[in-house]
Scaffold this active site. Structure first.
Site, PDB file in Angstrom:
ATOM      1  CB  SER A 108      37.301  33.437  50.565  1.00  0.00           C
ATOM      2  OG  SER A 108      38.139  34.293  48.982  1.00  0.00           O
TER       3      SER A 108
HETATM    4  N1  SAH Z   1      37.228  38.684  47.469  1.00  0.00           N
HETATM    5  C1  SAH Z   1      36.198  37.953  47.128  1.00  0.00           C
HETATM    6  C2  SAH Z   1      37.066  36.415  46.085  1.00  0.00           C
HETATM    7  C3  SAH Z   1      37.120  36.944  45.804  1.00  0.00           C
HETATM    8  S1  SAH Z   1      37.536  36.055  44.364  1.00  0.00           S
HETATM    9  C4  SAH Z   1      35.265  37.578  48.342  1.00  0.00           C
HETATM   10  O1  SAH Z   1      34.763  38.055  49.101  1.00  0.00           O
HETATM   11  O2  SAH Z   1      34.148  37.077  47.282  1.00  0.00           O
HETATM   12  C5  SAH Z   1      38.633  36.631  43.783  1.00  0.00           C
HETATM   13  C6  SAH Z   1      38.064  36.894  42.557  1.00  0.00           C
HETATM   14  O3  SAH Z   1      38.794  37.902  41.841  1.00  0.00           O
HETATM   15  C7  SAH Z   1      37.517  36.665  41.870  1.00  0.00           C
HETATM   16  O4  SAH Z   1      35.819  37.765  41.278  1.00  0.00           O
HETATM   17  C8  SAH Z   1      38.053  37.420  39.740  1.00  0.00           C
HETATM   18  O5  SAH Z   1      37.098  37.806  38.598  1.00  0.00           O
HETATM   19  C9  SAH Z   1      39.127  38.147  40.245  1.00  0.00           C
HETATM   20  N2  SAH Z   1      40.256  38.364  39.477  1.00  0.00           N
HETATM   21  C10 SAH Z   1      41.142  38.015  38.942  1.00  0.00           C
HETATM   22  N3  SAH Z   1      41.785  38.421  38.695  1.00  0.00           N
HETATM   23  C11 SAH Z   1      41.991  39.491  39.075  1.00  0.00           C
HETATM   24  C12 SAH Z   1      42.044  41.022  38.035  1.00  0.00           C
HETATM   25  N4  SAH Z   1      43.388  41.066  38.138  1.00  0.00           N
HETATM   26  N5  SAH Z   1      41.962  42.124  38.976  1.00  0.00           N
HETATM   27  C13 SAH Z   1      40.723  42.447  39.924  1.00  0.00           C
HETATM   28  N6  SAH Z   1      40.178  40.926  40.191  1.00  0.00           N
HETATM   29  C14 SAH Z   1      40.623  39.857  39.743  1.00  0.00           C
END
Ligand code: SAH
Length: 258
Positions: A108
């Site tokens: 992000s």
């Molecule tokens: N917090 C992260 C950015 C997240 S991007 C950082 O600091 O880099 C969103 C992430 O959520 C992705 O890696 C995606 O694979 C994950 N995601 C999507 N759906 C999800 C779910 N149901 N459970 C766990 N993770 C999930």
């Protein structure tokens, strides 16, 4: 003679002082060289902090937080974002924007990381749950502030990379697992704070159930590819939820296992 003697006395001690100063200078230069080698982007991070502060001021009317807390800003100053993205980004790691981390996922925008962290009001004794480990960056920022961070990632290679990196960086208070965060992490519930870093169409009921009374959740809500809004939810002592809409945002979708 007496003059000569005193000069003679002075000279060696002057020389000694100079050589001590030279040695100290050398040690300082080596130390800063080492620190630079380990963390070449201290200055970029400082510039990024200024940008985050400016954005916080600009968005203060919408977020209610025109100034982020010193603790949050100190965590942002400390966590080496360049380690959470491909080394090929170099100084661009500190641009105030999201970056791809592979597998169609993104790390992000730093301002959003700081804002979501700020909105969580994390206290040193807190237990925090993150859904969407991604690169592990947000988990690291939270780990600087909380007692314990639990983070769930659904894409296995993404979660494994993050776990390895967080281990390498010495974060011992982060526990990660691969799984569907929609169900939360019942074993470690209830949590003081829950952060969802992928956009959901609705609030997963398990996450509401796993909030402590007085606990907070920050979650982007809205359909994929449309405007989503950051929401801040606070669980009241009677179990009801106070829901406040914050900024429009853009996150990758919260996907579901099986
Ligand atoms: N917090 C992260 C950015 C997240 S991007 C950082 O600091 O880099 C969103 C992430 O959520 C992705 O890696 C995606 O694979 C994950 N995601 C999507 N759906 C999800 C779910 N149901 N459970 C766990 N993770 C999930």
């Amino acid at each position: 003679m007496a003059d000569g003697q005193s000069r003679l006395e002075i000279m060696p001690s002057e020389t000694k002082r100079h050589s001590v100063l030279r040695t100290l200078g050398l040690v300082a230069a080596l130390a800063s060289g080492c620190a630079q080698a380990q963390d070449p982007y201290v200055r970029e991070r400082q510039t990024l902090l200024k940008e985050i502060e400016a954005m916080a001021r600009e968005t203060g009317a919408e977020t209610g937080r025109a100034v982020f807390s010193t603790r949050v800003m100190a965590a942002m100053a400390k966590v080496p974002r360049h380690r959470f993205v491909s080394a090929s980004y170099g100084p661009l790691s500190y641009a105030n924007r999201p970056l791809p981390i592979g597998h169609g996922q993104t790390i992000s925008q730093p301002y959003i990381v700081a804002l979501m962290t700020e909105l969580l009001d994390v206290e040193p004794g807190d237990s925090v749950l993150e859904i969407g480990t991604g690169s592990g960056y947000q988990a690291a920022v939270l780990a600087e502030l909380a007692h314990k961070v639990y983070s769930i990632e659904i894409v296995e290679p993404v979660g494994k990379n993050a776990a390895t990196l967080l281990q390498q960086l010495g974060y011992r208070n982060i526990e990660t697992r691969i799984g569907d965060g929609y169900e939360g992490w019942a074993e470690h519930a209830p949590f003081d704070a829950i952060i969802v870093t992928a956009a959901a169409a609705h609030v997963p009921p398990a996450l509401i159930a796993q909030m402590k009374p007085g606990g907070r959740m920050v979650i982007p809500l809205g359909p994929e590819d449309e405007v989503q809004f950051l929401h801040v939810m606070v669980k009241q002592p009677d179990g009801s939820i106070l829901n406040q809409r914050s900024l429009p945002v853009r996150f990758v979708p919260l996907t579901r296992g099986d």
